[in-house]
Design an enzyme around this catalytic site. Structure first.
Site, PDB file in Angstrom:
ATOM      1  N   ARG A 160      -2.026  -2.253   2.424  1.00 33.98           N
ATOM      2  CA  ARG A 160      -0.700  -1.704   2.128  1.00 33.98           C
ATOM      3  C   ARG A 160       0.026  -1.243   3.391  1.00 33.98           C
ATOM      4  O   ARG A 160       0.837  -0.322   3.335  1.00 33.98           O
ATOM      5  CB  ARG A 160      -0.783  -0.550   1.124  1.00 33.98           C
ATOM      6  CG  ARG A 160      -1.255  -0.980  -0.251  1.00 33.98           C
ATOM      7  CD  ARG A 160      -1.158   0.176  -1.236  1.00 33.98           C
ATOM      8  NE  ARG A 160      -1.770  -0.169  -2.518  1.00 33.98           N
ATOM      9  CZ  ARG A 160      -2.425   0.694  -3.300  1.00 33.98           C
ATOM     10  NH1 ARG A 160      -2.534   1.953  -2.923  1.00 33.98           N
ATOM     11  NH2 ARG A 160      -2.940   0.303  -4.433  1.00 33.98           N
ATOM     12  N   ARG A 187       5.739   0.806   1.755  1.00 38.33           N
ATOM     13  CA  ARG A 187       5.423   2.134   1.220  1.00 38.33           C
ATOM     14  C   ARG A 187       5.695   3.273   2.175  1.00 38.33           C
ATOM     15  O   ARG A 187       6.590   4.068   1.946  1.00 38.33           O
ATOM     16  CB  ARG A 187       3.977   2.172   0.728  1.00 38.33           C
ATOM     17  CG  ARG A 187       3.748   1.119  -0.315  1.00 38.33           C
ATOM     18  CD  ARG A 187       2.691   1.303  -1.312  1.00 38.33           C
ATOM     19  NE  ARG A 187       1.776   2.391  -1.230  1.00 38.33           N
ATOM     20  CZ  ARG A 187       1.121   2.836  -2.289  1.00 38.33           C
ATOM     21  NH1 ARG A 187       1.350   2.306  -3.465  1.00 38.33           N
ATOM     22  NH2 ARG A 187       0.259   3.805  -2.192  1.00 38.33           N
ATOM     23  N   ARG A 195      14.154  -2.669   1.245  1.00 38.88           N
ATOM     24  CA  ARG A 195      13.828  -2.848  -0.172  1.00 38.88           C
ATOM     25  C   ARG A 195      14.805  -2.129  -1.096  1.00 38.88           C
ATOM     26  O   ARG A 195      14.740  -2.287  -2.323  1.00 38.88           O
ATOM     27  CB  ARG A 195      12.428  -2.285  -0.448  1.00 38.88           C
ATOM     28  CG  ARG A 195      11.245  -3.218  -0.342  1.00 38.88           C
ATOM     29  CD  ARG A 195      11.070  -4.203  -1.495  1.00 38.88           C
ATOM     30  NE  ARG A 195      11.338  -3.661  -2.806  1.00 38.88           N
ATOM     31  CZ  ARG A 195      10.471  -2.953  -3.533  1.00 38.88           C
ATOM     32  NH1 ARG A 195       9.278  -2.691  -3.071  1.00 38.88           N
ATOM     33  NH2 ARG A 195      10.804  -2.504  -4.719  1.00 38.88           N
ATOM     34  N   ASP A 201       2.331  -9.306  -4.284  1.00 35.79           N
ATOM     35  CA  ASP A 201       1.688  -8.460  -5.281  1.00 35.79           C
ATOM     36  C   ASP A 201       0.685  -9.309  -6.042  1.00 35.79           C
ATOM     37  O   ASP A 201       0.897 -10.522  -6.206  1.00 35.79           O
ATOM     38  CB  ASP A 201       2.710  -7.868  -6.257  1.00 35.79           C
ATOM     39  CG  ASP A 201       2.092  -6.795  -7.148  1.00 35.79           C
ATOM     40  OD1 ASP A 201       2.112  -5.611  -6.756  1.00 35.79           O
ATOM     41  OD2 ASP A 201       1.560  -7.151  -8.221  1.00 35.79           O
ATOM     42  N   TYR A 208      -5.261  -6.184 -16.275  1.00 36.60           N
ATOM     43  CA  TYR A 208      -3.826  -5.988 -16.525  1.00 36.60           C
ATOM     44  C   TYR A 208      -3.366  -6.775 -17.743  1.00 36.60           C
ATOM     45  O   TYR A 208      -2.589  -6.276 -18.576  1.00 36.60           O
ATOM     46  CB  TYR A 208      -3.017  -6.415 -15.300  1.00 36.60           C
ATOM     47  CG  TYR A 208      -3.003  -5.399 -14.185  1.00 36.60           C
ATOM     48  CD1 TYR A 208      -2.474  -4.132 -14.377  1.00 36.60           C
ATOM     49  CD2 TYR A 208      -3.524  -5.706 -12.932  1.00 36.60           C
ATOM     50  CE1 TYR A 208      -2.459  -3.189 -13.360  1.00 36.60           C
ATOM     51  CE2 TYR A 208      -3.516  -4.765 -11.901  1.00 36.60           C
ATOM     52  CZ  TYR A 208      -2.981  -3.513 -12.123  1.00 36.60           C
ATOM     53  OH  TYR A 208      -2.965  -2.580 -11.115  1.00 36.60           O
TER      54      TYR A 208
END
Length: 358
Positions: free
Chosen positions: A41, A45, A54, A90, A165
């Site tokens: 990551r 972030r 973003r 992702d 998921y």
């Protein structure tokens, strides 16, 4: 085939100038000028420049814009001087690309409109083609041209985590629906994971053929399983993924969270490099994994919120535990936390490089 073998059987666009990079040398368990560093990551972030580019763009859309993906992937390389870039994407991108109705909701994570829980639901999981993710090929072409001798790591979600998921319909603390399917209908479970292994394999192949120098398989939630369940119900699908890209000769990294009891099995699944979270010291992890594998990790991400002296002391502990390893890639024991001070990451890279310079 291991990462020590030469690529064969598949045309790729790998950059020859990355072959002798410290990161790839460490993955191949060869001598390095310093311990290489990258962070999970790292692309996003915590970086203000990431938040700026973003702004107003949903996560999945940002993963499908090649110029934006390129910029975000390059940002931590420019700022932190890390030894490898990780492709900004992702784990649910390939699922979205084949038509699964899902979205990434801020503060929640991936949410699937219609969970997959019956054999009829499997029909929604068609094969992934390179045309489905042409934006990935385009972005990697742009990135490798910019990165030069810095390797690009491609990545994908492992079959178990993707299945979790899909079956739960979103993130889950206990994975009750996932485990109910795994225990209650093992044949359907095996079919689901096998299909996801094919999709994941195709996604990794696209990235390697476009120019990625290594790949990492993230099994974020597999730490929820006991070793016997992992071996019986998950490992065959992960092995299928690793085997599918073996002939490319690029290093294959396997990482999961809370997987201390699974480290040996995760290496056995086919990885060349086993990622270790912060819960198990690297010397103990090496004992569990066994010979013939490099290790990646494993500073606790929360340590970066402490003083500079504390960060350096904990980093020294990680480096000391890694001293006898066949190969070591320095990383955090999980992803960069969103409120991490970017300067702390920059200092950490410089510190590891300086402390390990040979």
């Amino acid at each position: 085939m291991s990462a020590n073998d030469a690529p064969s059987g598949h045309p790729t666009k790998q950059q020859p100038q990355t072959y002798d990079s410290p990161f790839l040398k460490a993955c191949r368990r060869e001598p390095v000028p310093h311990t290489p560093v990258w962070f999970m990551r790292q692309a996003g972030r915590s970086l203000p420049e990431y938040l700026k580019v973003r702004e107003g763009i949903p996560m999945l859309e940002s993963c499908m814009r090649p110029e934006l993906v390129t910029e975000i992937t390059l940002q931590p390389v420019r700022r932190h001087k890390v030894d490898a870039a990780i492709f900004f994407s992702d784990i649910v991108v390939p699922l979205k690309a084949i038509g699964v109705d899902l979205d990434i909701k801020p503060g929640v994570g991936p949410v699937v409109a219609e969970p997959i829980r019956t054999r009829a639901d499997l029909a929604r999981l068609r094969d992934l083609t390179p045309e489905d993710v042409s934006y990935v090929t385009e972005a990697i072409g742009m990135l490798t041209a910019e990165l030069g001798s810095t390797p690009l790591i491609g990545f994908a979600g492992a079959p178990f985590t993707l299945a979790s998921y899909l079956v739960e319909g979103g993130p889950s603390r206990n994975h009750e629906h996932t485990k109910a399917l795994m225990y209650g209908d093992p044949e359907l479970w095996a079919e689901l994971l096998d299909r996801l292994a094919d999709i994941t394999s195709a996604f990794l192949k696209v990235q390697i053929e476009a120019g990625a120098s290594a790949v990492q398989l993230f099994d974020s939630w597999v730490g929820a399983l006991a070793p016997a369940d992992y071996r019986r119900s998950v490992m065959p699908a992960s092995t299928k993924v690793f085997d599918s890209v073996a002939s490319y000769g690029v290093p294959r990294i396997h990482f999961g969270v809370g997987t201390g009891e699974l480290l040996g099995l995760m290496g056995e699944a086919g990885a060349d490099v086993v990622g270790v979270d912060w819960r198990v010291p690297l010397d103990e992890a090496a004992r569990r994994v066994g010979p013939g594998k490099a290790l990646q990790g494993n500073l606790d991400p929360a340590v970066l919120f402490s003083s500079r002296e504390a960060v350096e002391a904990k980093t020294d502990e990680v480096l000391a535990a890694a001293k006898g390893l066949e190969g070591h890639v320095f990383n955090l024991g999980h992803g960069v936390l969103p409120t991490t001070d970017p300067d702390a990451l920059t200092r950490l890279v410089e510190y590891v490089h300086t402390r390990t310079a040979r």
